[in-house]
Design an enzyme around this catalytic site. Structure first.
Site, short mmCIF file in Angstrom:
data_model
loop_
_atom_site.label_atom_id
_atom_site.label_comp_id
_atom_site.label_asym_id
_atom_site.label_seq_id
_atom_site.Cartn_x
_atom_site.Cartn_y
_atom_site.Cartn_z
N ASN A 194 0.81 -1.23 0.00
CA ASN A 194 0.00 0.00 0.00
C ASN A 194 0.84 1.28 0.00
OD1 ASN A 194 0.65 -0.67 2.69
ND2 ASN A 194 -1.00 0.59 3.44
N GLY B 21 1.86 -6.21 7.18
CA GLY B 21 0.94 -6.81 6.22
C GLY B 21 -0.34 -7.22 6.93
N CYS C 19 -3.40 1.44 6.29
CA CYS C 19 -3.82 0.69 7.49
C CYS C 19 -4.40 1.63 8.53
CB CYS C 19 -2.62 -0.06 8.06
SG CYS C 19 -1.22 1.03 8.35
P1 NAD Z 1 -0.02 -9.45 2.98
O1 NAD Z 1 0.00 -9.96 4.38
O2 NAD Z 1 -0.74 -10.22 1.97
O3 NAD Z 1 1.46 -9.28 2.42
C1 NAD Z 1 2.44 -8.48 3.06
C2 NAD Z 1 3.81 -9.00 2.69
O4 NAD Z 1 3.96 -10.30 3.25
C3 NAD Z 1 4.04 -9.16 1.19
O5 NAD Z 1 5.37 -8.83 0.89
C4 NAD Z 1 3.78 -10.64 0.96
O6 NAD Z 1 4.41 -11.16 -0.16
C5 NAD Z 1 4.34 -11.23 2.24
N1 NAD Z 1 3.80 -12.53 2.62
C6 NAD Z 1 2.59 -13.07 2.30
N2 NAD Z 1 2.48 -14.31 2.82
C7 NAD Z 1 3.63 -14.56 3.48
C8 NAD Z 1 4.11 -15.67 4.24
N3 NAD Z 1 3.39 -16.76 4.42
N4 NAD Z 1 5.35 -15.59 4.79
C9 NAD Z 1 6.09 -14.47 4.64
N5 NAD Z 1 5.69 -13.39 3.92
C10 NAD Z 1 4.47 -13.43 3.37
O7 NAD Z 1 -0.55 -7.96 3.09
P2 NAD Z 1 -0.82 -6.95 1.91
O8 NAD Z 1 -2.08 -7.35 1.23
O9 NAD Z 1 0.42 -6.76 1.11
O10 NAD Z 1 -1.04 -5.58 2.70
C11 NAD Z 1 -2.25 -5.19 3.20
C12 NAD Z 1 -2.32 -5.44 4.69
O11 NAD Z 1 -1.24 -4.81 5.35
C13 NAD Z 1 -3.56 -4.86 5.33
O12 NAD Z 1 -4.09 -5.78 6.25
C14 NAD Z 1 -3.06 -3.63 6.04
O13 NAD Z 1 -3.83 -3.21 7.14
C15 NAD Z 1 -1.71 -4.08 6.47
N6 NAD Z 1 -0.85 -2.96 6.76
C16 NAD Z 1 -0.54 -2.69 8.05
C17 NAD Z 1 0.25 -1.60 8.36
C18 NAD Z 1 0.63 -1.29 9.79
O14 NAD Z 1 1.52 -0.49 9.97
N7 NAD Z 1 -0.01 -1.88 10.77
C19 NAD Z 1 0.73 -0.78 7.33
C20 NAD Z 1 0.38 -1.08 6.02
C21 NAD Z 1 -0.41 -2.17 5.74
#
Ligand code: NAD
Length: 480
Positions: A150, A226, A282
């Site tokens: 994002n 994430g 987020c």
């Molecule tokens: P995601 O969890 O699908 O992916 C995030 C990252 O993790 C990506 O690089 C992805 O390839 C990797 N990933 C996915 N599965 C994995 C696994 N099994 N092992 C290791 N890595 C893995 O999230 P997204 O769709 O990219 O992002 C959106 C989410 O992120 C939303 O839920 C949002 O709220 C959250 N987010 C949180 C914050 C915060 O600071 N709290 C900030 C931004 C986004």
């Protein structure tokens, strides 16, 4: 077709398997680049290269580490326009947002942590006349940083820079949906003279490359941002290995607007906190609670302003709401719009896909959407949608709104609008979230603790918290 490469051991490399993934441009729905589909072989190579230089980097004087990181910040600034264009194209966000927020915040991350390490001190405890205790802080060694799509470069650098500044070598994976600016950053790192192997950027999916980072025993800490479900998988895998974990996860943040607020400020900022970056931040406030005395007035003004937001191709200067990041994500958001209707929500604005003229007619656009009339415990008000969809709910008392605001599994951030200082303090204390903004939103001070409670995460980023996370404390007791 552009080809993205891994950055391992100071070189730009093809993936070991030779396999690539398609990278889509959200504005058009077309494939415009190829991304390495890296796997455990690439991570093994990155670990091997990092192991060779880890001690050298840890022992590099902090002034030298700082100078290199500051040089990268300078190069980001010099390439500001190119990076902003790449970010907007890769993610679908309005170019203006990338210019104003994403890229400047990425170079600010470098400057902040590059200079913070010059001002660090550690503790010393005198045990009466008998001994002194020194707290030494040492880098962990090799750490893993995994970031979402994002705010691609902004959140990627928010993790890797404190890790590097603290003297660690890093294996980092940006999201496979938005790899472009991390790739451009690898070129800037080479240009800045970052020693080979200190930072390794490996591209690919979470299931392959991300999983391989988390499971490598040589990687001592994982900093992840994430989704909550992914966070749970990471805990399950890394927990038994006793890795240090920092998890920044999802949110379902309340935006609480009291009768006594500054109406115009609350209104205008709520438009941003609802729909900035297509609602894919987020920290966006997706549940808007408005006190009954101003509910009708706020609703009318909020709906009118929302309907006037221009939705369209991200490169156009007038665009306020660009494209969502991917087709599956757009379908997920549209699915939640259907769900909100099924749950009895009344649609006040948006509620549908937007189809601009060709060549943008296959892009992923959704109109900013407002519902009212939904119960606080329905799925629309409980689950993270992560798109331009908000709900409006009236309330009467502080107690009532606090119950609703705190009544989800998440606890990332909250926003409160009131001119009554006592109320602001009281409500802020009672909100069960890691961050509360009063009469503002997304105000950033890099020294403050950033993170969530409940299913929004574990640990804190920002300032000394990040540098603490990326170091181990050792107590040395010296008998006098
Ligand atoms: P995601 O969890 O699908 O992916 C995030 C990252 O993790 C990506 O690089 C992805 O390839 C990797 N990933 C996915 N599965 C994995 C696994 N099994 N092992 C290791 N890595 C893995 O999230 P997204 O769709 O990219 O992002 C959106 C989410 O992120 C939303 O839920 C949002 O709220 C959250 N987010 C949180 C914050 C915060 O600071 N709290 C900030 C931004 C986004």
């Amino acid at each position: 077709m552009k080809k993205i490469l891994n950055y391992i051991g100071g070189e730009l490399l093809e993936p070991v398997s030779g396999a690539y993934l398609d990278n889509y441009e959200p504005a058009t729905g077309n494939v415009y680049a190829q991304i390495p589909n890296s796997d455990s072989g690439d991570i093994a190579l990155a670990v091997e290269r990092a192991e060779k230089v880890q001690l050298d980097w840890a022992n590099t004087p902090r002034q030298k580490r700082s100078d290199i990181l500051l040089k990268i910040a300078q190069l980001i600034d010099e390439n500001h326009e190119q990076l902003a264009e790449a970010e907007s194209r890769d993610n679908g966000k309005p170019i203006k947002l990338a210019i104003r927020v994403d890229i400047p915040r990425a170079s600010a991350n470098f400057r902040f942590f590059a200079t913070a390490i010059l001002h660090e001190s550690s503790d010393l405890h005198e045990s009466d006349q008998e001994a002194i205790n020194l707290t030494l802080r040492t880098p962990i060694g090799i750490v893993g940083c995994i970031s979402p799509w994002n705010l691609p470069l902004y959140l990627f650098t928010w993790k890797i820079v404190p890790a590097l500044a603290a003297g660690n070598c890093v294996i980092a994976k940006p999201s496979e949906m938005t790899p472009m600016t991390a790739f451009l950053l690898s070129k800037l790192c080479i240009e800045a003279g970052l020693p080979a192997g200190v930072l390794n950027i490996v591209h690919g999916t979470g299931a392959k490359a991300g999983h391989a980072i988390v499971e490598r025993p040589e990687i001592g800490a994982i900093s992840f941002t994430g989704g909550t479900e992914t966070g749970k998988k990471i805990i399950k895998l890394a927990g038994p290995m006793f890795k240090k974990l920092s998890l920044e996860l999802g949110g379902k943040n309340p935006n609480i607007i009291f009768d006594d607020c500054d109406f115009e400020q609350a209104l205008n900022t709520s438009i941003h906190s609802s729909f900035a970056n297509q609602g894919q931040i987020c920290l966006c406030g997706s549940r808007i609670f408005v006190q009954k005395g101003i509910y009708d007035r706020f609703k009318a003004a909020f709906v009118e302003k929302t309907k006037s937001l221009s939705v369209g191709p991200p490169h156009l200067p007038e665009t306020k709401v660009g494209a969502l990041v991917s087709k599956p994500h757009m379908e997920k958001v549209l699915g939640y719009i259907d769900l909100a209707k099924e749950e009895g929500g009344q649609l006040l604005a948006g509620g549908k896909q937007v189809v601009p003229d060709a060549p943008y007619d296959k892009g992923y656009y959704v109109a900013p959407t407002i519902f009212e009339g939904l119960t606080p415990d329905c799925r629309t008000n409980q689950e993270e949608i992560f798109g331009p969809v908000v709900t409006l709910t009236p309330f009467e008392t502080e107690e009532e709104v606090l119950n609703m605001a705190n009544g989800t599994d998440y606890g990332l951030s909250a926003t409160v609008w009131t001119t009554n200082l006592d109320r602001a303090t009281r409500v802020s204390k009672s909100l069960n979230s890691g961050i509360v903004w009063v009469n503002t939103w997304l105000f950033r001070d890099l020294r403050t603790a950033f993170g969530g409670v409940k299913q929004s995460g574990l640990g804190r980023e920002g300032g000394w918290h990040a540098l603490d996370f990326f170091t181990e404390k050792k107590n040395v007791c010296i008998k006098l």
